[in-house]
Design a protein around this motif. Structure first.
Motif, mmCIF file in Angstrom:
data_model
loop_
_atom_site.group_PDB
_atom_site.id
_atom_site.type_symbol
_atom_site.label_atom_id
_atom_site.label_comp_id
_atom_site.label_asym_id
_atom_site.label_seq_id
_atom_site.Cartn_x
_atom_site.Cartn_y
_atom_site.Cartn_z
ATOM 1 N N GLU A 134 0.826 -1.216 0.000
ATOM 2 C CA GLU A 134 0.000 0.000 0.000
ATOM 3 C C GLU A 134 0.854 1.257 0.000
ATOM 4 N N ALA A 135 2.038 1.204 0.608
ATOM 5 C CA ALA A 135 2.900 2.393 0.691
ATOM 6 C C ALA A 135 3.418 2.784 -0.683
ATOM 7 N N ILE A 143 1.908 2.748 -3.664
ATOM 8 C CA ILE A 143 1.034 3.198 -4.746
ATOM 9 C C ILE A 143 1.226 4.692 -5.044
ATOM 10 N N ARG A 186 0.028 8.385 -5.704
ATOM 11 C CA ARG A 186 -1.115 9.188 -5.261
ATOM 12 C C ARG A 186 -1.085 10.540 -5.952
ATOM 13 N N VAL A 187 -2.277 11.127 -6.125
ATOM 14 C CA VAL A 187 -2.312 12.488 -6.676
ATOM 15 C C VAL A 187 -2.773 13.430 -5.569
ATOM 16 N N LYS A 188 -2.523 14.718 -5.795
ATOM 17 C CA LYS A 188 -2.931 15.717 -4.806
ATOM 18 C C LYS A 188 -4.450 15.798 -4.756
ATOM 19 N N VAL A 189 -4.979 16.119 -3.587
ATOM 20 C CA VAL A 189 -6.429 16.256 -3.424
ATOM 21 C C VAL A 189 -6.970 17.327 -4.360
ATOM 22 N N SER A 190 -6.203 18.411 -4.573
ATOM 23 C CA SER A 190 -6.694 19.483 -5.466
ATOM 24 C C SER A 190 -6.950 18.928 -6.858
ATOM 25 N N GLN A 191 -6.073 18.060 -7.324
ATOM 26 C CA GLN A 191 -6.234 17.471 -8.654
ATOM 27 C C GLN A 191 -7.421 16.505 -8.663
ATOM 28 N N ALA A 192 -7.456 15.615 -7.652
ATOM 29 C CA ALA A 192 -8.524 14.618 -7.569
ATOM 30 C C ALA A 192 -9.888 15.291 -7.449
ATOM 31 N N ALA A 193 -9.948 16.339 -6.606
ATOM 32 C CA ALA A 193 -11.212 17.056 -6.395
ATOM 33 C C ALA A 193 -11.656 17.736 -7.673
ATOM 34 N N ASP A 245 -11.071 16.801 -10.675
ATOM 35 C CA ASP A 245 -11.593 15.794 -11.600
ATOM 36 C C ASP A 245 -12.984 15.330 -11.212
ATOM 37 N N LEU A 246 -13.224 15.156 -9.914
ATOM 38 C CA LEU A 246 -14.559 14.746 -9.456
ATOM 39 C C LEU A 246 -15.575 15.814 -9.847
ATOM 40 N N GLN A 247 -15.181 17.076 -9.614
ATOM 41 C CA GLN A 247 -16.067 18.192 -9.922
ATOM 42 C C GLN A 247 -16.360 18.242 -11.416
ATOM 43 N N LEU A 275 -0.331 15.236 0.397
ATOM 44 C CA LEU A 275 -1.097 15.595 -0.788
ATOM 45 C C LEU A 275 -2.404 16.282 -0.434
ATOM 46 N N VAL A 306 -5.945 20.722 -0.140
ATOM 47 C CA VAL A 306 -7.199 21.487 -0.165
ATOM 48 C C VAL A 306 -8.367 20.563 0.145
ATOM 49 N N ARG A 329 -7.638 7.949 -6.208
ATOM 50 C CA ARG A 329 -6.349 8.397 -6.728
ATOM 51 C C ARG A 329 -5.587 9.210 -5.692
#
Lengths: 66, 353
Positions: free
Chosen positions: A20-21, A23, A25-32, A34-36, B33, B36, B269
């Motif tokens: 698990e360590a 994998i 990961r992307v930043k939350v700003s990027q992930a958020a 994309d969700l939006q 990460l 925000v 992700r």
């Protein structure tokens, strides 16, 4: 005997954590973002968001002469 | 995953230390990460308008608590299961009952419609998942054609067909999930990792590949690779049992509903929780969650008899729906997103739109 099974269990836990360590990961700003974007792109096709009236479960509106 | 031979310098103590180090590292990587919050990103998004959602149909016929339901791909049929052992197939447009089966056990906690619409699967306290082909002949005894597929060592909590009628995924009170071949009843893969009852599961939308998510009494939500049986991601932020998990329509996230009275959104992700849907006034557990078609709305059925509708992006509640006279135990949005169905301990199902 129980100490060797504890050892095996612990080994499995450590192997899982190592996995698990690693994998990516992307930043939350990027992930958020994309969700939006997905939400907004599909909003017009979402009957419960647009509240479309041609819904098979809603009673059809009837025009009547007064 | 075969367990390799122990290295000479690995003792219980060194492994415990490494496990603590890795857990800390995992938290640090996730925190780095966390630049925000989702609702901050969504500040500029137009707020949703007023919602008028009402009960459009009430399905009456179960003699006891409704525990589970599923939609058929034809967007109008529904299968539901109940504490009294009955499994009923309904036409949601007309509210007519099309089929009824009496299971040999009570507490049928799981039911699912096959993708073809030609069969249903169900199970519960019998520790099994059985498949019943649906006959066009209403008089035919469905119980005669029953096929036992899955065998667990404790109750069946959830089941779902995969992309075809040929395979079923199950979760159980025995702490495992399993993938079965329907025709032969053979176990194709088992998934070990939860340390308590697994209560729910959901398959990733087919475009995103062969994974599924499960939630359990160990407060964990695990994401699994269906082919290898490996747990690829694990999330533990809920404070109590996770009763329901559902993928976001894009497959990049999933929502969960828990006895801790919150629903949460986890992004796969970013590998972390990105939103919590809660209010001080909501103190009863969420039993069941599902997204609207675009993922903008999250519907949650709660043990206080209500359904809360959340704006997924902004984190706010947009509506609260009253109508059920006991706990809401199950909730699914229809395949074309025009309505959602809720089932309750008040013996009824309601279609809302």
């Amino acid at each position: 005997m129980s100490s060797s099974s504890n050892l095996i269990t612990m080994r499995k836990i450590v192997q899982q954590l190592r996995f698990e360590a690693k994998i990516n990961r992307v930043k939350v700003s990027q992930a958020a973002a994309d969700l939006q974007q997905f939400c907004l792109e599909n909003a017009q096709q979402d009957p419960l968001v647009t509240g479309m009236s041609s819904n098979p479960f809603k009673p059809p509106r009837v025009c009547s002469f007064l | 995953m075969a367990c390799q031979g122990l290295q000479p310098n690995e003792t219980l103590a060194t492994l415990k230390m490494e496990s603590e180090t890795l857990k800390t590292k995992l938290e640090e990587e996730r925190a780095k990460l966390h630049d925000v919050e989702l609702h901050q990103v969504a500040e500029r998004v137009e707020a949703l308008g007023q919602f008028v959602m009402k009960t459009r149909r009430t399905l009456k016929g179960h003699g006891n608590k409704v525990l589970c339901m599923d939609w058929c791909k034809d967007k109008r049929r529904i299968v539901s299961s109940s504490q009294d052992g009955k499994v009923i197939v309904w036409d949601a447009f007309t509210t007519n009952k099309e089929h009824a089966v009496t299971m040999p056990c009570t507490w049928v906690m799981a039911c699912a419609y096959a993708p073809s619409g030609c069969a249903v699967a169900c199970g519960g306290l019998d520790n099994k998942c059985s498949v019943y082909p649906l006959s066009l002949d209403k008089n035919e005894n469905l119980a005669a054609k029953k096929k036992s597929v899955a065998m667990h060592t404790n109750y069946l909590s959830a089941c779902s067909f995969t992309n075809s009628d040929m395979q079923i995924l199950t979760s159980s009170g025995d702490g495992t999930c399993a993938l079965w071949d329907v025709e032969s009843g053979q176990l194709l893969q088992s998934f070990h990792g939860h340390s308590a009852d697994v209560l729910c599961l959901d398959l990733a939308p087919s475009e995103t590949g062969n994974t599924f998510v499960s939630g359990g009494c160990d407060k964990k939500a695990n994401v699994w690779d269906m082919r290898s049986g490996q747990c690829i991601q694990s999330f533990e932020t809920h404070e109590s049992d996770i009763n329901s998990v559902r993928y976001y329509p894009s497959g990049d996230a999933f929502a969960s509903g828990s006895d801790d009275a919150t629903c949460r959104l986890y992004d796969l992700r970013a590998d972390r929780e990105v939103a919590i849907y809660s209010k001080e006034s909501i103190i009863f557990g969420a039993s069941s969650v599902d997204f609207s078609l675009s993922g903008r709305l999250l519907f949650g059925g709660y043990n206080d008899y209500t359904i809360n509708v959340w704006d997924v992006l902004k984190g706010t509640r947009v509506s609260i729906l009253f109508g059920h006279e006991n706990r809401v135990s199950t909730l699914r949005v229809s395949p074309d997103g025009t309505a959602f169905c809720s089932g309750s301990w008040d013996h009824t199902l309601r279609i809302w739109a």
